[in-house]
Write an enzyme that holds these catalytic residues in place. Structure first.
Site, PDB file in Angstrom:
ATOM      1  N   LYS A 114      29.170  48.355  40.644  1.00 32.47           N
ATOM      2  CA  LYS A 114      28.658  47.397  41.628  1.00 32.47           C
ATOM      3  C   LYS A 114      27.433  47.954  42.339  1.00 32.47           C
ATOM      4  O   LYS A 114      26.555  47.193  42.728  1.00 32.47           O
ATOM      5  CB  LYS A 114      29.748  46.989  42.625  1.00 32.47           C
ATOM      6  N   LYS A 196      34.481  43.308  29.814  1.00 30.42           N
ATOM      7  CA  LYS A 196      35.542  42.415  30.294  1.00 30.42           C
ATOM      8  C   LYS A 196      34.937  41.082  30.738  1.00 30.42           C
ATOM      9  O   LYS A 196      33.806  41.032  31.212  1.00 30.42           O
ATOM     10  CB  LYS A 196      36.336  43.069  31.440  1.00 30.42           C
ATOM     11  N   LYS A 199      34.072  37.067  36.506  1.00 31.35           N
ATOM     12  CA  LYS A 199      33.622  35.842  37.160  1.00 31.35           C
ATOM     13  C   LYS A 199      32.198  35.964  37.666  1.00 31.35           C
ATOM     14  O   LYS A 199      31.579  34.970  37.991  1.00 31.35           O
ATOM     15  CB  LYS A 199      34.590  35.397  38.244  1.00 31.35           C
TER      16      LYS A 199
HETATM   17  P1  ATP Z   1      34.179  40.201  39.709  1.00 28.15           P
HETATM   18  O1  ATP Z   1      33.793  40.051  38.288  1.00 28.15           O
HETATM   19  O2  ATP Z   1      33.573  39.189  40.629  1.00 28.15           O
HETATM   20  O3  ATP Z   1      34.123  41.595  40.231  1.00 28.15           O
HETATM   21  P2  ATP Z   1      36.810  39.864  38.719  1.00 28.15           P
HETATM   22  O4  ATP Z   1      36.645  38.773  37.738  1.00 28.15           O
HETATM   23  O5  ATP Z   1      37.019  41.237  38.234  1.00 28.15           O
HETATM   24  O6  ATP Z   1      35.670  39.813  39.800  1.00 28.15           O
HETATM   25  P3  ATP Z   1      38.771  40.172  40.757  1.00 28.15           P
HETATM   26  O7  ATP Z   1      38.927  39.353  41.972  1.00 28.15           O
HETATM   27  O8  ATP Z   1      38.136  41.490  40.911  1.00 28.15           O
HETATM   28  O9  ATP Z   1      37.999  39.399  39.643  1.00 28.15           O
HETATM   29  O10 ATP Z   1      40.156  40.360  40.014  1.00 28.15           O
HETATM   30  C1  ATP Z   1      41.283  39.560  40.191  1.00 28.15           C
HETATM   31  C2  ATP Z   1      42.371  39.945  39.223  1.00 28.15           C
HETATM   32  O11 ATP Z   1      42.055  39.499  37.913  1.00 28.15           O
HETATM   33  C3  ATP Z   1      42.624  41.443  39.115  1.00 28.15           C
HETATM   34  O12 ATP Z   1      44.005  41.681  38.978  1.00 28.15           O
HETATM   35  C4  ATP Z   1      41.922  41.818  37.853  1.00 28.15           C
HETATM   36  O13 ATP Z   1      42.467  42.962  37.252  1.00 28.15           O
HETATM   37  C5  ATP Z   1      42.159  40.585  36.998  1.00 28.15           C
HETATM   38  N1  ATP Z   1      41.125  40.430  35.996  1.00 28.15           N
HETATM   39  C6  ATP Z   1      39.818  40.208  36.226  1.00 28.15           C
HETATM   40  N2  ATP Z   1      39.134  40.094  35.071  1.00 28.15           N
HETATM   41  C7  ATP Z   1      40.035  40.239  34.078  1.00 28.15           C
HETATM   42  C8  ATP Z   1      39.951  40.215  32.653  1.00 28.15           C
HETATM   43  N3  ATP Z   1      38.808  40.005  32.039  1.00 28.15           N
HETATM   44  N4  ATP Z   1      41.077  40.396  31.943  1.00 28.15           N
HETATM   45  C9  ATP Z   1      42.263  40.601  32.560  1.00 28.15           C
HETATM   46  N5  ATP Z   1      42.412  40.637  33.905  1.00 28.15           N
HETATM   47  C10 ATP Z   1      41.330  40.458  34.666  1.00 28.15           C
END
Ligand code: ATP
Ligand code: LTN
Length: 332
Positions: A114, A196, A199
Site C-alpha cells: 500500500k 489476488k 476490490k
Molecule cells: P483492498 O483490495 O481494497 O485492499 P480487499 O479486496 O483485500 O481490499 P479487504 O477488506 O482487505 O478486501 O478484505 C476483506 C476480506 O476478504 C478479508 O478476509 C480478505 O482476506 C478477503 N479477501 C480479499 N480478497 C480476497 C481474494 N482475492 N480471495 C480470497 N479472499 C479475499
C-alpha cells in the site's frame, strides 16, 4: 451449557466488494455462524488509512451491513457492528502500540504494497493498521479469525502482540487462530491470475464485483485469461487462470474440483468460461436483490447496528478494563 468459542472477522467498507471477499470471507462466516459466538465488524477505521470520499464511506458502511444480511448472516445469532461505534478499538490500539515494534510494522507485506500504491500518503494509520486489527481481534477473546490468505501475516502479528503482553503481565488475551477456506482462500485476478482479485485493482475487468450485472459478469469471464492449452484441468502451477476459474465454479456450484473438471471434459475454454459466468451470475442475482431491499429500510439497518454496537461494547469493555488495570492505569 458449554460456552461457545468466539469467532471474529471484519471487512473494510471501501470500494465494491468482489467475489474474492465473498468466497474468502463472508461465505465462510455464514457456514460458521451456528457453531460460534460471532462478531462481524465493518472496519471503517481501517478504511481511512487510504483516502476516502466521506459520503461514499458513509453509504458503503450501510451497504456493507445490508450485504452481510443478504448473504445470510443472522442478526439474532451474530453481532454486526461498525468499528468506530465501539471506542474500545481505538483505546486498546493505543495501548498495544506500546507493545509493537516499528520494525515489525515496516516488514508487513500489505504496508509495503500500500505504501507503494499510495506513495503520496504513507500515513501513520497505514503503518498502524495491523495493530488496530490486533486490537479488534483481542478485545473479544477471539478463538478463530476466518479471513482470506492475504490476511495471514496480520493474524500472526496479532498473536505475537497478545503473547508478548501476556508474558509481560499475566494471561490477558486469548491467542487467536486464523481460519481459511479449503477451497477459495485466494481467488485471483481474471486478467492476471498471479495476483489476488482485489476490490481496488487498477483494471476493474479483472475483478467480479458483487454489484456487477449479469451481462458484465459474463463478459468479464469471457475475457478471463486462460492458457494456450485446451484442457479444463486443475493445475495451479501451469494453468493458473483455468485453475482459478475452476475454483470459482466449484465454490459457486457447490461441486468439488473433480466434479467441476468432469463437467467440462471434452469441452473448450469458451463453453467453460460461459458456464462459470452463468454460475456466478445466478448466485449473485438473489443476493443483489435482497441487499437492495434491505437498503430501503434504513431504520431496520440502524437498529441492527445499534444493538450490535451495544453488545460488542459490552464484551470489548471487559477486556479493556482488564488491560488498563494490568498496565497500571489509575482506576476510579
Ligand atoms: P483492498 O483490495 O481494497 O485492499 P480487499 O479486496 O483485500 O481490499 P479487504 O477488506 O482487505 O478486501 O478484505 C476483506 C476480506 O476478504 C478479508 O478476509 C480478505 O482476506 C478477503 N479477501 C480479499 N480478497 C480476497 C481474494 N482475492 N480471495 C480470497 N479472499 C479475499
Ligand atoms: N484487515 C482486514 C479487515 C479487518 C479484519 C479485522 C479481519 C479489520 N479488522 C479483524 C479480521 C479480524 C482485511 O481483510 N483487510
Amino acid at each position: 451449557m458449554e460456552e461457545r468459542k468466539v469467532l471474529y472477522s471484519a471487512i473494510q467498507p471501501t470500494n465494491n466488494l468482489t467475489i474474492g471477499n465473498l468466497i474468502g470471507a463472508i461465505k465462510n462466516w455464514t457456514n460458521l455462524q451456528n457453531d460460534y459466538d460471532c462478531f462481524f465488524a465493518i472496519a471503517n477505521m481501517h478504511a481511512i488509512t487510504v483516502r476516502q470520499v466521506p459520503a461514499d464511506l458513509r453509504q458503503k458502511t450501510l451497504s456493507m451491513l445490508a450485504l452481510y444480511l443478504a448473504c445470510g448472516i443472522d442478526p439474532e445469532k451474530c453481532t454486526m457492528y461498525v468499528q468506530s461505534h465501539v471506542p474500545a478499538h481505538a483505546e486498546l490500539c493505543w495501548v498495544l502500540n506500546s507493545f509493537t515494534y516499528v520494525g515489525e510494522m515496516e516488514r508487513m507485506t500489505q504496508f509495503k504494497d500500500k505504501s507503494a500504491r499510495h506513495a503520496e500518503n504513507i500515513n501513520m494509520g497505514l503503518m498502524d493498521y495491523p495493530v488496530l486489527m490486533a486490537a479488534d481481534i483481542l478485545l473479544y477473546q477471539t478463538d478463530v479469525v476466518p479471513v482470506g490468505l492475504d490476511q495471514r501475516q496480520h493474524v500472526e502479528i496479532a498473536r505475537d502482540i497478545a503473547q508478548r503482553f501476556n508474558n509481560i503481565y499475566t494471561p490477558t488475551f486469548k491467542i487467536p487462530e486464523a481460519l481459511y477456506m479449503k477451497v477459495g482462500a485466494k481467488i485471483n485476478d481474471l486478467l492476471d491470475p498471479s495476483k489476488k482479485m482485489s476490490k481496488s485493482a487498477e483494471n476493474p475487468n479483472g475483478s467480479i464485483f458483487l454489484s456487477d450485472d449479469r451481462d458484465t459478469i459474463i463478459r468479464k469471464f469471457k475475457r478471463a485469461v486462460t492458457d494456450s492449452g485446451s484442457e479444463v484441468k486443475f493445475d495451479p502451477e501451469n494453468k493458473a487462470g483455468v485453475s482459478n476459474l475452476l475454483t470459482i465454479y466449484s465454490v459457486f456450484t457447490g461441486k468439488t474440483i473433480a466434479e467441476a473438471e468432469a463437467d467440462f471434459a471434452g469441452k473448450g475454454y469458451g463453453d467453460f468460461k460461459l458456464a462459470v459466468g452463468e454460475a456466478v451470475a445466478d448466485k449473485l442475482a438473489p443476493i443483489q436483490k435482497e441487499q437492495e431491499k434491505l437498503l430501503a429500510d434504513k431504520s431496520y439497518l440502524e437498529g441492527v447496528l445499534r444493538s450490535g454496537a451495544e453488545r460488542a461494547a459490552h464484551t470489548a469493555n471487559k477486556t479493556l478494563a482488564k488491560v488498563y488495570k494490568k498496565i497500571g492505569f489509575y482506576q476510579l
